[in-house]
Scaffold this active site. Structure first.
Site, mmCIF file in Angstrom:
data_model
loop_
_atom_site.group_PDB
_atom_site.id
_atom_site.type_symbol
_atom_site.label_atom_id
_atom_site.label_comp_id
_atom_site.label_asym_id
_atom_site.label_seq_id
_atom_site.Cartn_x
_atom_site.Cartn_y
_atom_site.Cartn_z
ATOM 1 N N TYR A 298 0.836 -1.207 0.000
ATOM 2 C CA TYR A 298 0.000 0.000 0.000
ATOM 3 C C TYR A 298 0.868 1.252 0.000
ATOM 4 O O TYR A 298 1.721 1.442 0.868
ATOM 5 C CB TYR A 298 -0.948 0.027 1.217
ATOM 6 C CG TYR A 298 -2.078 -0.990 1.139
ATOM 7 C CD1 TYR A 298 -2.347 -1.709 -0.025
ATOM 8 C CD2 TYR A 298 -2.899 -1.223 2.240
ATOM 9 C CE1 TYR A 298 -3.376 -2.638 -0.080
ATOM 10 C CE2 TYR A 298 -3.936 -2.151 2.185
ATOM 11 C CZ TYR A 298 -4.161 -2.860 1.019
ATOM 12 O OH TYR A 298 -5.186 -3.778 0.965
HETATM 13 N N1 LIG Z 1 -7.106 -7.535 -0.022
HETATM 14 C C1 LIG Z 1 -7.167 -6.746 -1.068
HETATM 15 O O1 LIG Z 1 -6.758 -7.095 -2.196
HETATM 16 C C2 LIG Z 1 -7.744 -5.376 -0.890
HETATM 17 C C3 LIG Z 1 -8.051 -4.590 -2.014
HETATM 18 C C4 LIG Z 1 -8.588 -3.342 -1.784
HETATM 19 C C5 LIG Z 1 -8.813 -2.889 -0.503
HETATM 20 N N2 LIG Z 1 -8.477 -3.656 0.570
HETATM 21 C C6 LIG Z 1 -8.655 -3.197 1.960
HETATM 22 O O2 LIG Z 1 -9.967 -2.685 2.104
HETATM 23 C C7 LIG Z 1 -9.898 -1.346 2.601
HETATM 24 C C8 LIG Z 1 -11.109 -0.596 2.160
HETATM 25 O O3 LIG Z 1 -11.178 -0.571 0.751
HETATM 26 P P1 LIG Z 1 -11.900 0.622 0.047
HETATM 27 O O4 LIG Z 1 -11.245 1.903 0.453
HETATM 28 O O5 LIG Z 1 -12.001 0.317 -1.393
HETATM 29 O O6 LIG Z 1 -13.343 0.515 0.770
HETATM 30 P P2 LIG Z 1 -14.758 1.125 0.411
HETATM 31 O O7 LIG Z 1 -15.476 1.224 1.705
HETATM 32 O O8 LIG Z 1 -15.416 0.356 -0.661
HETATM 33 O O9 LIG Z 1 -14.465 2.572 -0.168
HETATM 34 C C9 LIG Z 1 -13.945 3.561 0.642
HETATM 35 C C10 LIG Z 1 -13.927 4.891 -0.097
HETATM 36 O O10 LIG Z 1 -15.263 5.326 -0.352
HETATM 37 C C11 LIG Z 1 -15.396 6.704 -0.002
HETATM 38 N N3 LIG Z 1 -16.254 6.712 1.198
HETATM 39 C C12 LIG Z 1 -16.137 5.930 2.304
HETATM 40 N N4 LIG Z 1 -17.118 6.173 3.192
HETATM 41 C C13 LIG Z 1 -17.893 7.121 2.641
HETATM 42 C C14 LIG Z 1 -19.062 7.765 3.087
HETATM 43 N N5 LIG Z 1 -19.624 7.457 4.257
HETATM 44 N N6 LIG Z 1 -19.605 8.701 2.276
HETATM 45 C C15 LIG Z 1 -19.066 9.016 1.089
HETATM 46 N N7 LIG Z 1 -17.935 8.431 0.612
HETATM 47 C C16 LIG Z 1 -17.359 7.481 1.383
HETATM 48 C C17 LIG Z 1 -13.982 7.217 0.273
HETATM 49 O O11 LIG Z 1 -13.362 7.604 -0.948
HETATM 50 P P3 LIG Z 1 -13.425 9.112 -1.527
HETATM 51 O O12 LIG Z 1 -13.515 10.048 -0.361
HETATM 52 O O13 LIG Z 1 -12.169 9.225 -2.317
HETATM 53 O O14 LIG Z 1 -14.662 9.131 -2.391
HETATM 54 C C18 LIG Z 1 -13.287 5.952 0.760
HETATM 55 O O15 LIG Z 1 -11.897 5.976 0.575
HETATM 56 C C19 LIG Z 1 -8.557 -0.839 2.092
HETATM 57 O O16 LIG Z 1 -8.074 0.283 2.803
HETATM 58 C C20 LIG Z 1 -7.704 -2.056 2.321
HETATM 59 O O17 LIG Z 1 -7.334 -2.147 3.689
HETATM 60 C C21 LIG Z 1 -7.960 -4.903 0.389
#
Ligand SMILES: NC(=O)c1ccc[n+]([C@@H]2O[C@H](COP(=O)([O-])OP(=O)(O)OC[C@H]3O[C@@H](n4cnc5c(N)ncnc54)[C@H](OP(=O)(O)O)[C@@H]3O)[C@@H](O)[C@H]2O)c1
Length: 380
Positions: A72
């Site tokens: 990351y």
């Molecule tokens: N194992 C793997 O291969 C893998 C892959 C990906 C992720 N992950 C893990 O999963 C975690 C979460 O992934 P993700 O960030 O994609 O999760 P997500 O919950 O699908 O998306 C989070 C993003 O959505 C927006 N957001 C979140 N809450 C919000 C709300 N209440 N209202 C409006 N916008 C909101 C923000 O982006 P903006 O503010 O930019 O819009 C935030 O960065 C990562 O940090 C990582 O630890 C693992």
């Protein structure tokens, strides 16, 4: 001390360890320009100060589970978490810390990737240094490694458990046969079991329900869904008309970078009626419950029985607090609301499920046989 600790604590699979049902994902901590994934330099990423503010609030709200990976933001995410431990804003032992290994962190280095004994042990040393800790609670294979025998990987994880550098191991991004191969191998060799599977899972990505989650259910492996809001797409903040703004959201930024992977361009996406139907049902249920769309989307994932903790992302305190409140024990979706979301979200049945799984097996649920599966009405 937590101010509103009404998140729930679940067992981390078949371990005696309890984790908050909301896990703080930290892929958006720090930045990496020109890295392997374009979204590592999204404008909404958090700098170290903001990241520490988010971790402090997460812990304050009862969160005790943090997820990162060596890849990351080129290692910055781990460094930022390590600096937080070092700044003594929290006791290391209060946090259940997860990181990952598999992908390469240096281009053109042939052994800087995979799940070989050599790479795992080297990568772990790097993670321990950046995280400024002596142990990792949950060490996860970030994906399958086609080149390394699974025996070698599992013996390495087992050795690292024995010497105390990791407490447990899990995997991420596996398909069903791969996870079953892991299970069969640790059972045959009498090694430590895999305790978790971190998998993409949301109302827009339900593929894992068919195979990997069946293995998890049969073997007592806890599911840790990642991207439960599909990167922000399940928050209701994007409008059908007009393209999401590149400077204020990851979705908008990735679209501008043409890095949107499976989802294609926005025009393709904005024309997807099923997506807007999901948003409509989320909106209706959020009104019924006096919650936000994001909270309902997270709750749907949280209420799936195989899930121990949902790995969320947040780029502001407001998002963090909103998402943490989804983990509250004070409210639940009703069976009817779960059913409505199950029905509207895409989960196309691949063969042979479309032929004989649901219709022929729905009436064959046997409560005396632990591997018998209760098929939800919505998928019949
Ligand atoms: N194992 C793997 O291969 C893998 C892959 C990906 C992720 N992950 C893990 O999963 C975690 C979460 O992934 P993700 O960030 O994609 O999760 P997500 O919950 O699908 O998306 C989070 C993003 O959505 C927006 N957001 C979140 N809450 C919000 C709300 N209440 N209202 C409006 N916008 C909101 C923000 O982006 P903006 O503010 O930019 O819009 C935030 O960065 C990562 O940090 C990582 O630890 C693992």
């Amino acid at each position: 001390m937590a101010t509103t600790a009404d998140v729930e604590y679940n067992y981390l699979g078949k371990t005696g360890v309890k984790v908050s049902n909301i896990c703080l994902g930290t892929m958006t901590f720090g930045k990496q320009e020109g890295g392997p994934f374009n979204f590592y330099d999204t404008p909404t990423h958090s700098d170290e100060k903001m990241a520490h503010t988010l971790i402090n609030r997460f812990v304050d709200l009862g969160g005790n589970f943090i997820d990162t990976a060596n890849v990351y933001t080129g290692g910055s995410s781990e460094t930022i978490i390590g600096n937080w431990f070092q700044s003594k804003q929290s006791n290391r032992n209060d946090v259940v810390l997860a990181t990952k290994v598999r992908f390469n962190t240096k281009d053109k280095e042939p052994n800087n990737l995979g799940l070989s004994r050599r790479h795992i042990t080297q990568a772990l040393e790097g993670s321990l240094q950046r995280l400024q800790t002596e142990y990792i609670d949950l060490y996860q294979g970030h994906g399958w490694d086609n080149a390394t025998p699974v025996e070698e990987t599992l013996r390495t994880f087992a050795d690292l458990v024995r010497c105390g550098k990791i407490h447990y191991y899990g995997y991420s991004n596996l398909c069903g046969w791969q996870l079953q191969q892991v299970v069969d191998t640790y059972k045959t060799l009498g090694l430590q079991p895999c305790v978790t599977l971190q998998q993409q899972y949301s109302l827009l990505h339900r593929e894992s329900e068919w195979e990997p989650f069946m293995v998890c259910q049969n073997e007592g492996i806890a599911v840790l869904p990642w991207s439960p809001l599909t990167g922000g797409l399940l928050t209701g903040k994007f409008k059908r008309e007009g393209v999401p703004d590149a400077s204020t959201s990851r979705v908008g930024y990735m679209l501008a970078q043409k890095a949107f992977g499976q989802l294609g361009a926005w025009s393709q996406f904005s024309g997807d009626d099923q997506y807007w139907q999901i948003i409509d049902v989320l909106k209706q249920i959020s009104n019924e419950n006096d919650k936000t769309i994001a909270q309902v989307a997270l709750k749907w994932v949280l209420q799936k029985s195989c899930v121990a903790s949902v790995v969320i992302g947040a780029t502001s305190l407001k998002q963090l607090e909103e998402n943490m409140a989804a983990g509250s024990t004070q409210w639940q979706l009703t069976d009817e609301q779960m059913e409505a979301l199950d029905t509207v979200s895409p989960n196309n049945k691949p063969y042979p499920y479309n032929m004989l799984w649901n219709a022929r097996n729905a009436g064959r649920y046997n409560p005396f046989y632990e591997k018998s599966v209760k098929i939800p009405k919505s998928s019949i």
